[in-house]
Design a protein around this motif. Structure first.
Motif, short mmCIF file in Angstrom:
data_model
loop_
_atom_site.label_atom_id
_atom_site.label_comp_id
_atom_site.label_asym_id
_atom_site.label_seq_id
_atom_site.Cartn_x
_atom_site.Cartn_y
_atom_site.Cartn_z
N ARG A 102 31.26 46.53 40.47
CA ARG A 102 32.66 46.48 40.07
C ARG A 102 33.54 46.48 41.32
O ARG A 102 33.20 47.06 42.34
N PHE A 103 34.67 45.82 41.22
CA PHE A 103 35.61 45.77 42.32
C PHE A 103 36.05 47.17 42.71
O PHE A 103 36.22 47.48 43.90
N GLU A 104 36.22 48.04 41.72
CA GLU A 104 36.66 49.42 41.99
C GLU A 104 35.63 50.15 42.86
O GLU A 104 35.99 51.05 43.64
N ASP A 105 34.36 49.76 42.77
CA ASP A 105 33.33 50.44 43.55
C ASP A 105 33.35 50.05 45.02
O ASP A 105 32.89 50.81 45.89
N VAL A 106 33.87 48.85 45.32
CA VAL A 106 33.90 48.40 46.71
C VAL A 106 35.20 48.81 47.41
O VAL A 106 35.30 48.77 48.64
N GLN A 107 36.18 49.26 46.65
CA GLN A 107 37.47 49.64 47.24
C GLN A 107 37.35 50.73 48.31
O GLN A 107 37.97 50.61 49.38
N PRO A 108 36.55 51.79 48.08
CA PRO A 108 36.44 52.81 49.14
C PRO A 108 35.85 52.26 50.44
O PRO A 108 36.20 52.74 51.53
N LEU A 109 34.99 51.26 50.35
CA LEU A 109 34.42 50.67 51.55
C LEU A 109 35.47 49.88 52.32
O LEU A 109 35.49 49.89 53.56
N ILE A 110 36.35 49.20 51.59
CA ILE A 110 37.44 48.46 52.24
C ILE A 110 38.36 49.44 52.96
O ILE A 110 38.78 49.20 54.10
N TYR A 119 49.84 42.01 44.11
CA TYR A 119 49.34 40.65 44.30
C TYR A 119 48.25 40.59 45.36
O TYR A 119 47.35 39.74 45.33
N GLU A 120 48.30 41.52 46.33
CA GLU A 120 47.25 41.58 47.35
C GLU A 120 45.95 42.11 46.76
O GLU A 120 44.86 41.60 47.08
N VAL A 121 46.07 43.09 45.89
CA VAL A 121 44.88 43.60 45.19
C VAL A 121 44.27 42.49 44.34
O VAL A 121 43.04 42.33 44.28
N ALA A 122 45.12 41.69 43.73
CA ALA A 122 44.62 40.58 42.90
C ALA A 122 43.87 39.56 43.76
O ALA A 122 42.83 39.03 43.35
N GLN A 123 44.36 39.30 44.97
CA GLN A 123 43.66 38.39 45.88
C GLN A 123 42.28 38.94 46.24
O GLN A 123 41.28 38.19 46.27
N LEU A 124 42.22 40.22 46.51
CA LEU A 124 40.95 40.84 46.86
C LEU A 124 39.98 40.81 45.69
O LEU A 124 38.77 40.57 45.86
N ARG A 125 40.49 41.06 44.50
CA ARG A 125 39.64 41.07 43.30
C ARG A 125 39.00 39.69 43.10
O ARG A 125 37.80 39.57 42.83
N GLU A 126 39.82 38.64 43.24
CA GLU A 126 39.30 37.28 43.06
C GLU A 126 38.27 36.95 44.14
O GLU A 126 37.21 36.37 43.86
N ALA A 127 38.56 37.34 45.39
CA ALA A 127 37.63 37.07 46.49
C ALA A 127 36.33 37.82 46.29
O ALA A 127 35.24 37.31 46.60
N PHE A 128 36.42 39.05 45.76
CA PHE A 128 35.21 39.84 45.51
C PHE A 128 34.30 39.14 44.51
O PHE A 128 33.08 39.12 44.67
N GLN A 129 34.88 38.57 43.49
CA GLN A 129 34.08 37.85 42.50
C GLN A 129 33.38 36.65 43.12
O GLN A 129 32.23 36.36 42.80
N ARG A 130 34.05 35.99 44.04
CA ARG A 130 33.42 34.88 44.75
C ARG A 130 32.26 35.38 45.61
O ARG A 130 31.18 34.77 45.66
N SER A 131 32.48 36.48 46.31
CA SER A 131 31.42 37.05 47.15
C SER A 131 30.25 37.51 46.30
O SER A 131 29.08 37.33 46.67
N LEU A 132 30.55 38.10 45.17
CA LEU A 132 29.51 38.60 44.27
C LEU A 132 28.63 37.45 43.79
O LEU A 132 27.42 37.61 43.60
N GLY A 133 29.23 36.29 43.63
CA GLY A 133 28.47 35.14 43.18
C GLY A 133 27.77 34.41 44.32
O GLY A 133 27.19 33.34 44.12
N GLY A 134 27.83 34.98 45.51
CA GLY A 134 27.17 34.37 46.66
C GLY A 134 27.87 33.13 47.15
O GLY A 134 27.27 32.28 47.81
N GLU A 135 29.14 33.02 46.87
CA GLU A 135 29.87 31.80 47.22
C GLU A 135 30.29 31.81 48.68
O GLU A 135 30.76 32.80 49.20
N LYS A 136 30.07 30.69 49.33
CA LYS A 136 30.58 30.48 50.69
C LYS A 136 31.58 29.37 50.56
O LYS A 136 31.32 28.35 49.96
N GLU A 137 32.73 29.60 51.15
CA GLU A 137 33.77 28.65 50.87
C GLU A 137 33.77 27.40 51.71
O GLU A 137 34.58 26.55 51.52
#
Length: 501
Positions: A369-377, A399-417
């Protein structure tokens, strides 16, 4: 009617005033006919004027002031501006830029020690060696990388790492230090020549790859290849922000080089801050500043030596190109800057991705979950998910949190941009989506922006001190670095073709 301020005459006057300012006064102690016995060439890979400016403003902010000369290169008496274009493009790569400075000729991007017709040229380092001087090559990246390779190798492609490594072994240079070798066994070579390290040893080099071996090196060690033990990415030294006690610093490699190379006939040493470029490619300002400070510390070692040999030591500092399109200024902060928020970052983008995020995703899987990675950030970058952003700049807005949430989902899916997705590339380049979004947000809060994940074509700064230093004042091309060094050292300043035996 045009404003008088936009007239060509006024523009030309401004350029002339700028050039005279950059040239600065020439101290009487620097007689042009005196040849330096000791020559240092420092190259900040990816270090343009924006990187220098950002570092100085950051250091000033740490002191509670605004500006001033905080880096050693900007306090040197001779200042110049250097163009960096390659034979084929306004935007050079490090191989073409390194070749220009080392050999005095333009090459195509990826050409190493050869001109644009693929003809090999002698480097300033090889000319120094032929005159009896000792030669050292120091870098924070692999020893067979583009910038160091330009001073001893001649290859049609900078990616011929195996062949470049074998040229190192045959160079006869006295001291190599920094990273390792990218293709020692020739796995990527069409014609493997045997293990590079074994070839280096056979050529008479003492090879060390840990701190104990490094510290034991002395004038009786002969020719030396010294590598840091920990080489976490592409056989390069760790970023300065990630360095630990056992790691050897760029400054320490420089100091050891001075001790090993000092002799009655003098020496030439090239020292590269190679990972300034890498962190700029990733748009990571805090990591960039860390490596720029490490580069500055290496220059400080040369300055100490110069204080003991002021009439015999020439120091030249330059960059090979600018990387990242860094800007000191961001639309969201207008005229304000908050450089000290960068102190919240404790880890480079690379170490965070490899040592923090990758294990997190591996252990949590798709249930992460995105909430679980927040303390690491927060732990590694200082950004906060609770609080008032009006009173604490490190607090993220919705809006910055929203950007991070979207990016986290991309990272979770192993996406390289560096993907098939142009929009994704513009957002993240070829880097981990979450990591690059975190650094972008932190940089923006500091008042810094980026325009690219690649190099840019803007000129770079060059500075010099010591006998021959006045040659480096003014506005000139990177091929003139070779010519000016050669002139200062009493060599023929005309680039010379390499005659193979």
């Amino acid at each position: 009617m045009k404003s008088p301020l936009s007239s060509p005459a006024v523009a030309l006057l401004a350029v002339l005033v700028l050039c005279s300012f950059l040239a600065g006064p020439a101290p009487a102690a620097d007689a042009p006919e005196r040849k330096p016995k000791y020559v240092f060439l420092f190259i900040g890979d990816g270090m343009g004027l924006p990187q220098i400016s950002a570092a100085q403003y950051y250091l000033a902010a740490k002191e509670g002031t605004v500006g001033g000369n905080k880096l050693l290169m900007t306090s040197m008496p001779y200042q110049g501006i250097t163009t960096t274009y390659s034979a084929e493009s306004p935007i050079t790569d490090s191989a073409a830029a390194g070749t220009a400075m080392a050999c005095g000729v333009k090459s195509y991007n990826a050409g190493l020690g050869v001109d644009d017709r693929k003809k090999p040229y002698r480097s300033i380092a090889s000319l120094a060696k032929a005159k009896g001087m000792k030669v050292g090559i120091v870098t924070s990246v692999s020893l067979d990388h583009a910038t160091p390779g330009a001073f001893y190798a001649h290859q049609e492609s900078r990616r011929s790492y195996h062949e470049i490594g074998h040229e190192l072994a045959k160079s006869g240079f006295d001291y190599f230090a920094g990273g390792g070798f990218l293709d020692p066994d020739g796995k990527k070579s069409k014609a493997p020549q045997g293990n590079v390290v074994e070839a280096v040893k056979k050529a008479g080099y003492t090879v060390v790859d840990d701190r104990a071996g490094f510290e034991a090196l002395g004038p009786k060690s002969g020719k030396v290849v010294a590598m840091n033990k920990r080489l976490p990415d592409e056989e390069a030294m760790p970023y300065a922000i990630d360095a630990t006690t056992p790691d050897v610093t760029l400054a320490e490699f420089t100091t050891k080089g001075i001790r090993l190379l000092d002799n009655p006939k003098g020496f030439f040493m090239m020292v590269e801050g190679g990972k300034i470029d890498w962190s700029c490619h990733a748009n990571d300002a805090a990591t960039t500043l860390g490596d720029l400070m490490a580069f500055n510390a290496a220059i400080a070692e040369a300055r100490k030596f110069a204080e003991a040999h002021p009439k015999d030591t020439l120091i030249v500092v330059t960059g090979d190109h600018e990387t990242g399109g860094l800007t000191v200024g961001f639309a969201g902060t207008k005229y304000a800057n908050y450089f000290t928020v960068l102190d919240g970052q404790k880890t480079s983008f690379q170490a965070f991705k490899d040592e923090v995020l990758a294990p997190f995703i591996a252990s949590h899987g798709t249930a992460a979950r995105f909430e679980d990675v927040q303390p690491l950030i927060t732990q590694h970058f200082g950004l906060k998910f609770a609080g008032d952003p009006k009173t604490d700049r490190l607090v993220l807005k919705d809006y910055e949190v929203a950007q991070l949430r979207e990016a986290f989902q991309r990272s979770l899916g192993g996406e390289k941009e560096a993907s098939k997705d142009e929009q994704g590339y513009l957002l993240y380049g070829g880097y981990d989506p979450l990591t690059v979004t975190v650094t972008h947000l932190l940089n923006q809060k500091a008042g810094l922006g980026w325009t690219t994940y690649s190099h840019t074509g803007v000129p770079v700064a060059t500075a010099a001190q010591g006998p021959g230093g006045k040659l480096f004042a003014g506005y000139y091309d990177n091929t003139d670095i070779f010519k000016k060094l050669a002139a200062a050292m009493g060599f023929d300043a005309k680039p010379a073709l390499l005659v193979k035996n």
